[in-house]
Scaffold this active site. Structure first.
Site, PDB file in Angstrom:
ATOM      1  N   CYS A   1       0.834  -1.202   0.000  1.00 53.69           N
ATOM      2  CA  CYS A   1       0.000   0.000   0.000  1.00 53.69           C
ATOM      3  C   CYS A   1       0.868   1.251   0.000  1.00 53.69           C
ATOM      4  O   CYS A   1       1.370   1.669   1.046  1.00 53.69           O
ATOM      5  CB  CYS A   1      -0.927  -0.022   1.224  1.00 53.69           C
ATOM      6  SG  CYS A   1      -1.966   1.440   1.321  1.00 53.69           S
TER       7      CYS A   1
ATOM      8  N   CYS B   1      -0.347   4.101   2.088  1.00 55.20           N
ATOM      9  CA  CYS B   1      -0.173   3.916   3.538  1.00 55.20           C
ATOM     10  C   CYS B   1       1.274   4.204   3.940  1.00 55.20           C
ATOM     11  O   CYS B   1       1.523   4.838   4.956  1.00 55.20           O
ATOM     12  CB  CYS B   1      -0.450   2.471   3.965  1.00 55.20           C
ATOM     13  SG  CYS B   1      -1.879   1.730   3.237  1.00 55.20           S
ATOM     14  N   ASP B   2       2.203   3.693   3.164  1.00 59.39           N
ATOM     15  CA  ASP B   2       3.594   3.646   3.632  1.00 59.39           C
ATOM     16  C   ASP B   2       4.572   4.513   2.849  1.00 59.39           C
ATOM     17  O   ASP B   2       5.741   4.611   3.220  1.00 59.39           O
ATOM     18  CB  ASP B   2       4.093   2.180   3.597  1.00 59.39           C
ATOM     19  CG  ASP B   2       3.240   1.291   4.493  1.00 59.39           C
ATOM     20  OD1 ASP B   2       2.812   1.771   5.548  1.00 59.39           O
ATOM     21  OD2 ASP B   2       2.998   0.130   4.122  1.00 59.39           O
TER      22      ASP B   2
END
Ligand code: NDP
Length: 330
Positions: free
Chosen positions: A153, A156-157
Site C-alpha cells: 500500500c 499507507c507507507d
C-alpha cells in the site's frame, strides 16, 4: 479399519461446534461496507451482528490519511475513520464481535455460517462484506522484510520513503497509480513489469510515461530482496526463461506490491457465484447474490472502484436489500 472421513464442520455431531445461535441479520466484515450495512440494518431494526474478521476496520486501518472521503474536509486517518464507523453502527444497536467466518453452508435455503470453527450461526439474512486482500509474489523475502521495506500500500507507507528509491511491482492501474503517487514523494521509482506492455488504462499509462522519475523495467521479474536491517535492494531476472535471460540487482529502500487483490470469498464459493478471480457476482443495480437472503457489498464484489465511499454505498444498498427481503418473507 474405518475409512478416512473428512471433517464436516456443518454437522454438529462430528465437528468442533461449541454453540449455535440464530441471528436476523449477520454482517461479515468491518470495513466501510460492513459498518455502513450495520448502520442501516440497525436503524431498520434488523438487530445486526457484525463479525469483524481478522483485520478489524478492514484495509483502511492500514492507511494513514484518508482525504477523499466526503464529510472529512481536513482528512482523517484510516483507523480513526473506521472507529467512527464502528461507534455510529453501535449507536443504533449493532453488536460488533471479533471473529472470523471460517465456513458457510447455504444449502436448502438455510443460511449457516461458522465463526472461528466453533460457533454455528443460522441467519435470516447474510451480508458478505469481507473485502479483498493484496496479493504478494510468494517470495520468502517478502515475509522476511514485512514492515522493513515491503508494502502492498503506497498510500499507507509511501511517506516513509521520502527522497529514497523504491520499486513498484505490477503493470496495472494500481501499479501505475501507486508509482505516480510515490514519484511525488520519492527520489526514483522503478516499475517492475513482467511483460513488455502495461495492463493499465491509456490515461494511467500516459501519467507514468510523463513522470520523469519513474523508470519502467520491462520484462523483469523480482526473485529476491536483500539488505541487512531492511530492504536495500532487489534481485531481478530480465527476460526470464529466454536465451537472453539475465540477473540484475538494483538498490532500493522500499518494495511495493501492486499486482492485484484477492477477494475474500473463498468460503462461499460452493454456493455463491463469483467471477473467475473470485469477486462475488451481484444482480446489476443491487447487492443480491444468486442465493436468496445473501447479499454482497464492498471490495469482495467490486473489481473496479474499490474506494471507501463506494464500499460504504454498497453496504447501504445491502442493508436496504436485506430489509426488503426480510419484510417480503414475513
Ligand atoms: P490488475 O489485475 O489489473 O493488474 C495486475 C498487474 O500486476 C498486471 O500488470 C499483471 O501483469 C501484474 N502481475 C500480476 N501477477 C504478477 C506476478 N506474479 N508477477 C509480476 N506481475 C504480476 O490489478 P490492479 O490492482 O492494477 O487493478 C484491479 C482493477 O482495479 C482493474 O480493473 C483496474 O482497472 C481497477 N483500478 C482502477 C483504478 C482507477 O481507475 N483509478 C485504480 C486502481 C485499480 P500482466 O499484465 O502481465 O498480467
Amino acid at each position: 479399519m474405518e475409512p478416512f472421513k473428512p471433517l464436516d464442520l456443518n454437522n454438529n455431531e462430528k465437528s468442533d461446534i461449541e454453540s449455535t445461535e440464530k441471528i436476523r441479520c449477520l454482517i461479515l466484515g468491518s470495513g466501510p461496507a460492513g459498518y455502513t450495512a450495520a448502520i442501516y440494518a440497525a436503524r431498520a431494526n434488523l438487530k445486526p451482528v457484525v463479525y469483524t474478521g481478522l483485520q478489524m476496520g478492514g484495509q483502511l486501518t492500514t492507511t494513514t490519511e484518508v482525504e477523499n472521503y466526503p464529510g472529512y474536509p481536513k482528512g482523517i486517518t484510516g483507523p480513526e475513520m473506521m472507529e467512527d464507523f464502528k461507534i455510529q453502527a453501535e449507536r443504533f444497536g449493532t453488536e460488533v464481535r471479533f471473529g472470523i467466518a471460517t465456513n458457510a453452508d447455504f444449502t436448502g435455503g438455510n443460511l449457516k455460517v461458522t465463526i472461528d470453527d466453533k460457533k454455528l450461526i443460522e441467519a435470516d439474512a447474510v451480508i458478505i462484506a469481507t473485502g479483498a486482500t493484496a496479493k504478494y509474489l510468494g517470495l520468502e523475502a517478502e515475509k522476511r522484510y514485512t514492515g522493513m521495506g515491503v508494502s502492498a500500500c503506497a498510500t499507507c507507507d509511501g511517506f516513509f520513503y521520502r527522497q529514497k528509491d523504491v520499486a513498484v511491482v505490477g503493470g496495472g492501474d494500481t501499479a501505475a497509480e501507486e508509482a505516480t503517487y510515490l514519484a511525488g514523494l520519492c527520489n526514483k521509482v522503478y516499475m517492475i513489469v513482467r511483460r513488455d506492455v502495461l495492463r493499465a488504462s491509456k490515461a494511467m499509462q500516459k501519467k507514468v510515461f510523463d513522470t520523469a522519475n519513474i523508470e519502467i523495467l520491462w520484462e523483469h521479474q523480482a526473485v529476491d530482496l536483500y539488505g541487512e536491517n531492511g530492504v536495500e535492494g532487489v534481485v531481478l531476472v530480465r527476460k526470464k526463461g529466454t536465451p537472453g535471460e539475465e540477473t540484475v540487482r538494483i538498490k532500493i529502500d522500499g518494495f511495493f506490491l501492486a499486482i492485484g487483490h484477492t477477494p475474500n470469498s473463498e468460503i462461499f464459493r460452493d454456493y455463491i457465484e463469483t467471477d473467475s478471480v473470485g469477486y462475488i457476482k451481484t444482480v446489476p443495480g443491487s447487492t443480491r447474490t444468486n442465493v436468496p437472503g445473501v447479499f454482497a457489498a464492498g471490495d469482495v464484489q467490486d473489481p473496479h472502484y474499490r474506494q471507501a465511499v463506494t464500499a460504504a454505498g454498497s453496504g447501504c444498498m445491502a442493508a436496504i436489500d436485506a430489509e426488503r427481503y426480510l419484510s417480503d418473507k414475513r
